[in-house]
Design an enzyme around this catalytic site. Sequence first.
Site, mmCIF file in Angstrom:
data_model
loop_
_atom_site.group_PDB
_atom_site.id
_atom_site.type_symbol
_atom_site.label_atom_id
_atom_site.label_comp_id
_atom_site.label_asym_id
_atom_site.label_seq_id
_atom_site.Cartn_x
_atom_site.Cartn_y
_atom_site.Cartn_z
ATOM 1 N N SER A 82 -3.263 7.868 8.083
ATOM 2 C CA SER A 82 -3.561 9.070 8.840
ATOM 3 C C SER A 82 -4.372 9.316 9.975
ATOM 4 O O SER A 82 -4.361 10.386 10.751
ATOM 5 C CB SER A 82 -3.606 10.335 7.997
ATOM 6 O OG SER A 82 -2.358 10.422 7.223
ATOM 7 N N LYS A 127 -3.142 10.012 13.483
ATOM 8 C CA LYS A 127 -2.440 11.282 13.757
ATOM 9 C C LYS A 127 -3.072 12.044 14.817
ATOM 10 O O LYS A 127 -2.146 12.354 15.778
ATOM 11 C CB LYS A 127 -2.097 12.231 12.526
ATOM 12 C CG LYS A 127 -1.187 11.410 11.315
ATOM 13 C CD LYS A 127 -1.227 12.252 10.017
ATOM 14 C CE LYS A 127 -0.452 11.755 9.107
ATOM 15 N NZ LYS A 127 -0.450 12.527 7.808
ATOM 16 N N TYR A 137 6.120 5.753 13.433
ATOM 17 C CA TYR A 137 5.060 6.377 12.548
ATOM 18 C C TYR A 137 4.530 5.501 11.364
ATOM 19 O O TYR A 137 3.162 5.484 11.327
ATOM 20 C CB TYR A 137 5.670 7.280 11.779
ATOM 21 C CG TYR A 137 4.874 8.247 10.613
ATOM 22 C CD1 TYR A 137 3.579 8.848 11.062
ATOM 23 C CD2 TYR A 137 5.085 8.138 9.325
ATOM 24 C CE1 TYR A 137 2.932 9.459 10.226
ATOM 25 C CE2 TYR A 137 4.170 8.771 8.504
ATOM 26 C CZ TYR A 137 2.981 9.373 8.902
ATOM 27 O OH TYR A 137 2.267 9.794 7.809
ATOM 28 N N TYR A 173 -6.878 17.843 4.999
ATOM 29 C CA TYR A 173 -5.445 18.462 4.217
ATOM 30 C C TYR A 173 -5.989 19.535 3.443
ATOM 31 O O TYR A 173 -6.723 20.520 4.099
ATOM 32 C CB TYR A 173 -4.887 17.422 3.215
ATOM 33 C CG TYR A 173 -4.559 16.080 4.165
ATOM 34 C CD1 TYR A 173 -3.453 16.155 4.935
ATOM 35 C CD2 TYR A 173 -5.255 14.838 4.094
ATOM 36 C CE1 TYR A 173 -3.129 15.029 5.865
ATOM 37 C CE2 TYR A 173 -4.821 13.835 4.752
ATOM 38 C CZ TYR A 173 -3.866 13.968 5.559
ATOM 39 O OH TYR A 173 -3.770 12.619 6.260
ATOM 40 N N VAL A 203 -5.344 7.332 3.815
ATOM 41 C CA VAL A 203 -5.180 6.795 2.595
ATOM 42 C C VAL A 203 -5.671 5.308 2.355
ATOM 43 O O VAL A 203 -5.679 4.914 1.579
ATOM 44 C CB VAL A 203 -3.825 7.069 1.867
ATOM 45 C CG1 VAL A 203 -3.474 8.375 1.648
ATOM 46 C CG2 VAL A 203 -2.815 6.496 2.802
HETATM 47 O O1 DON Z 1 2.578 9.282 5.530
HETATM 48 C C1 DON Z 1 2.038 8.418 4.794
HETATM 49 O O2 DON Z 1 2.382 8.378 3.701
HETATM 50 C C2 DON Z 1 0.947 7.446 5.252
HETATM 51 N N1 DON Z 1 1.223 6.514 5.932
HETATM 52 C C3 DON Z 1 -0.169 8.098 5.865
HETATM 53 C C4 DON Z 1 -0.657 9.070 4.799
HETATM 54 C C5 DON Z 1 -2.071 9.524 4.962
HETATM 55 O O3 DON Z 1 -2.967 8.534 5.542
HETATM 56 C C6 DON Z 1 -2.632 10.604 4.260
HETATM 57 N N2 DON Z 1 -4.179 10.696 4.356
HETATM 58 N N3 DON Z 1 -4.874 10.785 3.722
#
Ligand code: DON
Length: 336
Positions: A82, A85, A208, A260, A278
């Site tokens: 993320s 983003k 994405y 978040y 993540v």
């Molecule tokens: O959309 C997703 O599930 C992941 N590729 C990115 C999510 C993410 O990194 C959330 N972060 N804390």
Amino acid sequence: MSRSTRNDLAALIKQTKSVASPFRTYLNALHQRFASVNDGTPADYIPELARANPDWFGISVVTVDGKTFNAGDAAQPFTIQSISKPFVYGLALEKHGRDFVNKKVGVEPTGDAFNSLIRLDEKSKRPHNPMINAGAIATAGLIHGPDSTARLKQIMEMFRKYIGHDVSIDVSVFVSEKTTGHRNRAIGHLMLNFGMIDANVDETLDLYFQQCSILVTSQDLATIAATLANKGINPVTGERAIEPQYIRDILSVMYTCGMYDYSGNWAYSVGLPAKSGVGGGIIAVVPGKMGIGIFSPPLDERGNSVRGINVCQAMVQDLGLHVFDCEAKATEIMPV
Ligand code: DON
């Protein structure tokens, strides 16, 4: 920081002053202090991420005059997730301008988890902000091109400028996320239903998933953050990565939505624009001063790196970095 830890730190800095810069010593002490924190677990909803070693731990700082400081596993690659983003949001702003992008994605924090399914504005059907997955998928949809390769190339080229070297994708993580990303697929198709995203939604979802699978190190993250701190110019290479007029848009959404459902707490206790992923990465930007990049895979229940949060809280406290701290005292452990 407890008084005894502060004394230990001061003693360590004094002891090693002749052989290392106080800031290098400080980062090593910070690393040592939080390496023993064993809370949290690496993400496992993308099966490939569960393979991360929970002991990996890197801390990096890059200053706006291009000095780099590392402690621990600063050269260990991991996926950006993320943290991509806000940068793809910046690219969309450069391509289409603020007015157009604002019609597609809002800037309102939601207090929801990153993968929340429900937050499309009732009237406009826009996702609330570009940091939650709905907003990030809509933003990826704004990176146009003749085919999927050309679309990805623009994102990779953008990250090359921010980081200072070519970037690559972890194909296993990409395939793992593409295979299991049913929730993101649902979000994409819901937005297609509302006409908020183009018909090639599956190509946009792949884009994405690919942007999330770009490999970085904590040093790369600190350089990216330092580029934002330095008005869009990579302080190590001198190359411009983003038009300066969009820095404020990127930093504002990072400040209000970057962590978040922990964003309010973060703004209060850390007080720096930041973004987590993540994969275990966190970036924090100290405008006009430096970028911070941390990597440690074990996450808390909100998907933020546990050691990453600890390190940022400690650095802000020790160095007086909170953007609204008008009583911050000068300290001898600034990065020089
Ligand atoms: O959309 C997703 O599930 C992941 N590729 C990115 C999510 C993410 O990194 C959330 N972060 N804390």
